[in-house]
Design a protein around this motif. Sequence first.
Motif, PDB file in Angstrom:
ATOM      1  N   PRO A  12       0.794  -1.226   0.000  1.00 43.40           N
ATOM      2  CA  PRO A  12       0.000   0.000   0.000  1.00 43.40           C
ATOM      3  C   PRO A  12       0.831   1.283   0.000  1.00 43.40           C
ATOM      4  CG  PRO A  12      -0.968  -1.582   1.490  1.00 43.40           C
ATOM      5  CD  PRO A  12       0.361  -2.149   1.064  1.00 43.40           C
ATOM      6  N   SER A  13       2.034   1.218   0.548  1.00 42.56           N
ATOM      7  CA  SER A  13       2.881   2.412   0.570  1.00 42.56           C
ATOM      8  C   SER A  13       3.403   2.781  -0.816  1.00 42.56           C
ATOM      9  CB  SER A  13       4.057   2.204   1.528  1.00 42.56           C
ATOM     10  OG  SER A  13       3.608   2.054   2.852  1.00 42.56           O
ATOM     11  N   ARG A  14       3.143   1.939  -1.814  1.00 46.60           N
ATOM     12  CA  ARG A  14       3.649   2.190  -3.164  1.00 46.60           C
ATOM     13  C   ARG A  14       2.550   2.609  -4.134  1.00 46.60           C
ATOM     14  NH1 ARG A  14       5.959  -3.396  -4.475  1.00 46.60           N
ATOM     15  NH2 ARG A  14       6.552  -2.377  -6.435  1.00 46.60           N
ATOM     16  N   LEU A  15       1.447   3.122  -3.596  1.00 44.24           N
ATOM     17  CA  LEU A  15       0.293   3.457  -4.429  1.00 44.24           C
ATOM     18  C   LEU A  15       0.330   4.873  -4.993  1.00 44.24           C
ATOM     19  CD1 LEU A  15      -2.562   1.750  -2.370  1.00 44.24           C
ATOM     20  CD2 LEU A  15      -1.328   0.868  -4.366  1.00 44.24           C
ATOM     21  N   GLY A  16       1.377   5.621  -4.674  1.00 51.61           N
ATOM     22  CA  GLY A  16       1.492   6.976  -5.223  1.00 51.61           C
ATOM     23  C   GLY A  16       0.884   8.040  -4.337  1.00 51.61           C
ATOM     24  N   VAL A  17       0.990   7.856  -3.022  1.00 48.00           N
ATOM     25  CA  VAL A  17       0.388   8.782  -2.059  1.00 48.00           C
ATOM     26  C   VAL A  17       1.434   9.735  -1.508  1.00 48.00           C
ATOM     27  CG1 VAL A  17      -0.734   8.936   0.205  1.00 48.00           C
ATOM     28  CG2 VAL A  17      -1.461   7.194  -1.434  1.00 48.00           C
ATOM     29  N   GLY A  18       1.041  10.982  -1.354  1.00 49.80           N
ATOM     30  CA  GLY A  18       1.856  12.003  -0.715  1.00 49.80           C
ATOM     31  C   GLY A  18       1.004  12.774   0.280  1.00 49.80           C
ATOM     32  N   VAL A  19       1.638  13.669   1.036  1.00 52.03           N
ATOM     33  CA  VAL A  19       0.954  14.392   2.105  1.00 52.03           C
ATOM     34  C   VAL A  19       1.346  15.856   2.071  1.00 52.03           C
ATOM     35  CG1 VAL A  19       0.710  14.610   4.616  1.00 52.03           C
ATOM     36  CG2 VAL A  19       0.843  12.340   3.578  1.00 52.03           C
ATOM     37  N   ARG A  20       0.379  16.714   2.356  1.00 48.40           N
ATOM     38  CA  ARG A  20       0.675  18.129   2.584  1.00 48.40           C
ATOM     39  C   ARG A  20      -0.313  18.653   3.631  1.00 48.40           C
ATOM     40  NH1 ARG A  20      -2.634  18.580  -2.154  1.00 48.40           N
ATOM     41  NH2 ARG A  20      -4.227  20.233  -1.940  1.00 48.40           N
ATOM     42  N   PHE A  21      -0.050  19.855   4.110  1.00 48.41           N
ATOM     43  CA  PHE A  21      -0.962  20.499   5.046  1.00 48.41           C
ATOM     44  C   PHE A  21      -1.470  21.795   4.429  1.00 48.41           C
ATOM     45  CE2 PHE A  21       1.436  17.768   7.901  1.00 48.41           C
ATOM     46  CZ  PHE A  21       0.456  17.313   8.768  1.00 48.41           C
ATOM     47  N   GLU A  22      -2.768  22.041   4.587  1.00 49.40           N
ATOM     48  CA  GLU A  22      -3.380  23.306   4.186  1.00 49.40           C
ATOM     49  C   GLU A  22      -4.089  23.887   5.398  1.00 49.40           C
ATOM     50  OE1 GLU A  22      -5.973  22.862   0.854  1.00 49.40           O
ATOM     51  OE2 GLU A  22      -4.347  22.465  -0.569  1.00 49.40           O
ATOM     52  N   ASP A  23      -3.604  25.037   5.851  1.00 45.11           N
ATOM     53  CA  ASP A  23      -4.169  25.660   7.061  1.00 45.11           C
ATOM     54  C   ASP A  23      -4.212  24.657   8.215  1.00 45.11           C
ATOM     55  OD1 ASP A  23      -4.588  28.055   5.646  1.00 45.11           O
ATOM     56  OD2 ASP A  23      -6.521  27.339   4.909  1.00 45.11           O
ATOM     57  N   GLU A  24      -3.118  23.932   8.364  1.00 50.36           N
ATOM     58  CA  GLU A  24      -2.929  22.940   9.420  1.00 50.36           C
ATOM     59  C   GLU A  24      -3.848  21.738   9.274  1.00 50.36           C
ATOM     60  OE1 GLU A  24      -3.205  24.858  13.189  1.00 50.36           O
ATOM     61  OE2 GLU A  24      -1.384  26.049  12.894  1.00 50.36           O
ATOM     62  N   GLU A  35      -0.730   1.560 -13.103  1.00 53.30           N
ATOM     63  CA  GLU A  35      -0.835   0.302 -12.365  1.00 53.30           C
ATOM     64  C   GLU A  35      -1.976   0.299 -11.343  1.00 53.30           C
ATOM     65  OE1 GLU A  35       3.137   0.756 -14.090  1.00 53.30           O
ATOM     66  OE2 GLU A  35       1.902   2.068 -12.833  1.00 53.30           O
ATOM     67  N   THR A  36      -2.469   1.474 -10.974  1.00 50.70           N
ATOM     68  CA  THR A  36      -3.559   1.542  -9.997  1.00 50.70           C
ATOM     69  C   THR A  36      -4.894   1.881 -10.653  1.00 50.70           C
ATOM     70  OG1 THR A  36      -3.056   3.873  -9.526  1.00 50.70           O
ATOM     71  CG2 THR A  36      -2.029   2.203  -8.114  1.00 50.70           C
ATOM     72  N   ARG A  37      -4.928   1.860 -11.979  1.00 47.80           N
ATOM     73  CA  ARG A  37      -6.173   2.137 -12.707  1.00 47.80           C
ATOM     74  C   ARG A  37      -6.742   0.845 -13.279  1.00 47.80           C
ATOM     75  NH1 ARG A  37      -3.730   6.948 -16.556  1.00 47.80           N
ATOM     76  NH2 ARG A  37      -2.899   8.255 -14.879  1.00 47.80           N
ATOM     77  N   HIS A  38      -8.050   0.895 -13.569  1.00 53.99           N
ATOM     78  CA  HIS A  38      -8.724  -0.189 -14.278  1.00 53.99           C
ATOM     79  C   HIS A  38      -9.614   0.468 -15.321  1.00 53.99           C
ATOM     80  CE1 HIS A  38     -10.225  -4.136 -15.059  1.00 53.99           C
ATOM     81  NE2 HIS A  38     -11.454  -3.893 -14.628  1.00 53.99           N
ATOM     82  N   HIS A  39      -9.338   0.178 -16.595  1.00 47.99           N
ATOM     83  CA  HIS A  39     -10.020   0.853 -17.711  1.00 47.99           C
ATOM     84  C   HIS A  39      -9.849   2.371 -17.617  1.00 47.99           C
ATOM     85  CE1 HIS A  39     -11.584  -2.958 -18.899  1.00 47.99           C
ATOM     86  NE2 HIS A  39     -12.407  -3.076 -17.876  1.00 47.99           N
ATOM     87  N   GLY A  40      -8.688   2.809 -17.138  1.00 49.75           N
ATOM     88  CA  GLY A  40      -8.387   4.234 -17.063  1.00 49.75           C
ATOM     89  C   GLY A  40      -8.960   4.940 -15.851  1.00 49.75           C
ATOM     90  N   ILE A  41      -9.645   4.217 -14.985  1.00 48.12           N
ATOM     91  CA  ILE A  41     -10.304   4.775 -13.805  1.00 48.12           C
ATOM     92  C   ILE A  41      -9.593   4.271 -12.559  1.00 48.12           C
ATOM     93  CG2 ILE A  41     -12.495   4.843 -12.517  1.00 48.12           C
ATOM     94  CD1 ILE A  41     -13.863   4.361 -15.301  1.00 48.12           C
ATOM     95  N   ILE A  42      -9.372   5.159 -11.597  1.00 51.44           N
ATOM     96  CA  ILE A  42      -8.688   4.751 -10.381  1.00 51.44           C
ATOM     97  C   ILE A  42      -9.496   3.669  -9.664  1.00 51.44           C
ATOM     98  CG2 ILE A  42      -9.758   6.550  -8.957  1.00 51.44           C
ATOM     99  CD1 ILE A  42      -6.115   5.291  -8.682  1.00 51.44           C
ATOM    100  N   ARG A  43      -8.817   2.695  -9.113  1.00 52.51           N
ATOM    101  CA  ARG A  43      -9.506   1.615  -8.413  1.00 52.51           C
ATOM    102  C   ARG A  43     -10.122   2.116  -7.102  1.00 52.51           C
ATOM    103  NH1 ARG A  43      -9.303  -3.459  -9.775  1.00 52.51           N
ATOM    104  NH2 ARG A  43      -7.939  -4.211 -11.437  1.00 52.51           N
ATOM    105  N   ALA A  44     -11.329   1.618  -6.812  1.00 57.46           N
ATOM    106  CA  ALA A  44     -11.991   1.971  -5.551  1.00 57.46           C
ATOM    107  C   ALA A  44     -11.173   1.502  -4.356  1.00 57.46           C
ATOM    108  CB  ALA A  44     -13.395   1.373  -5.514  1.00 57.46           C
ATOM    109  N   SER A  45     -10.488   0.374  -4.499  1.00 59.26           N
ATOM    110  CA  SER A  45      -9.675  -0.126  -3.389  1.00 59.26           C
ATOM    111  C   SER A  45      -8.504   0.795  -3.083  1.00 59.26           C
ATOM    112  CB  SER A  45      -9.169  -1.536  -3.692  1.00 59.26           C
ATOM    113  OG  SER A  45      -8.432  -1.568  -4.899  1.00 59.26           O
ATOM    114  N   VAL A  46      -7.966   1.442  -4.100  1.00 61.32           N
ATOM    115  CA  VAL A  46      -6.888   2.409  -3.879  1.00 61.32           C
ATOM    116  C   VAL A  46      -7.430   3.616  -3.112  1.00 61.32           C
ATOM    117  CG1 VAL A  46      -5.212   3.925  -4.999  1.00 61.32           C
ATOM    118  CG2 VAL A  46      -5.613   1.629  -5.901  1.00 61.32           C
ATOM    119  N   LEU A  47      -8.629   4.054  -3.486  1.00 64.07           N
ATOM    120  CA  LEU A  47      -9.247   5.161  -2.751  1.00 64.07           C
ATOM    121  C   LEU A  47      -9.541   4.747  -1.311  1.00 64.07           C
ATOM    122  CD1 LEU A  47     -11.696   6.720  -5.363  1.00 64.07           C
ATOM    123  CD2 LEU A  47      -9.305   7.290  -4.892  1.00 64.07           C
ATOM    124  N   SER A  48      -9.826   3.464  -1.092  1.00 67.26           N
ATOM    125  CA  SER A  48     -10.083   3.010   0.277  1.00 67.26           C
ATOM    126  C   SER A  48      -8.838   3.192   1.150  1.00 67.26           C
ATOM    127  CB  SER A  48     -10.548   1.550   0.288  1.00 67.26           C
ATOM    128  OG  SER A  48      -9.480   0.640   0.106  1.00 67.26           O
TER     129      SER A  48
END
Length: 267
Positions: A12-24, A35-48
């Motif tokens: 899961p740490s290799r799914l292309g996630v980063g972090v930032r803060f906006e107004d704390e 690699e995380t898309r299916h038919h060009g659409i992001i996988r629901a499991s990745v969003l989970s």
Amino acid sequence: MTDISSAATSLPSRLGVGVRFEDERLVLELRPQEETRHHGIIRASVLSFVIDVVAGIPLDQEADMWTLTSDMSVRMRPLPAPERIDATSTILRQGRRSATSLVELTSDQGVPIATGAIGFVKTPRRATDPPKPNVSLGQTPLIFRNSALLTRPLREEAGIQVIDALEGIVQVEVTPDLRNPAGTLQGAMVALLAEAAAEDLVTTRFESGFVVTDLDLRYLRKAEVGPVRTRSRLLGTGPDAPIQIELIDTSTDEITTLVYARAVAVF
């Protein structure tokens, strides 16, 4: 957080996630890969995974307590994956033993992509439990900094095996790369297995391209040994019918997760 492992060992740490803060406020950034898309659409499991992390980290700030996901609902629009997806979380209820949050996911242009509702339970860490990573909000950007990315499609990287596509039966070994620090199959990998079962069932039966847009997951037990295998049932006759999926740890023959999914045709 309970479901975050070392970037060196965690899929899961290799799914292309980063972090930032906006107004704390914590914002998780997902940059969809092929690699995380299916038919060009992001996988629901990745969003989970994104939902789990952005909601879980602010709630998981006690060193002697596990914060475990108890349930999650994902509702996703079947849109072509944007360059970036941002996720923010709002705590709806926070008690001593449980909590619930709402997560909104939008594109870098502000277009709604998905929404997620997630619940957590807190349990004391026992002396015999694995070590618990403690991640403060300020340390969160360090978790995903310079993380490696996938080199193969997500289902292939996870090692999902198709047993009977027509019946929605797939399985996965519970490998170190797929476990969380508590020693069980990581929540997003559970979602991926259910997603694979649902998409295989409808794609095979209705001979078209489908993506899973809805996932409702109830995490019942740990899946520590495996393999974990799905048992699926289409609750209707058409491709838009909901699908019930049970995840079973074959080492104990116990249901570890109950999932309801829905898929839509994309061509």
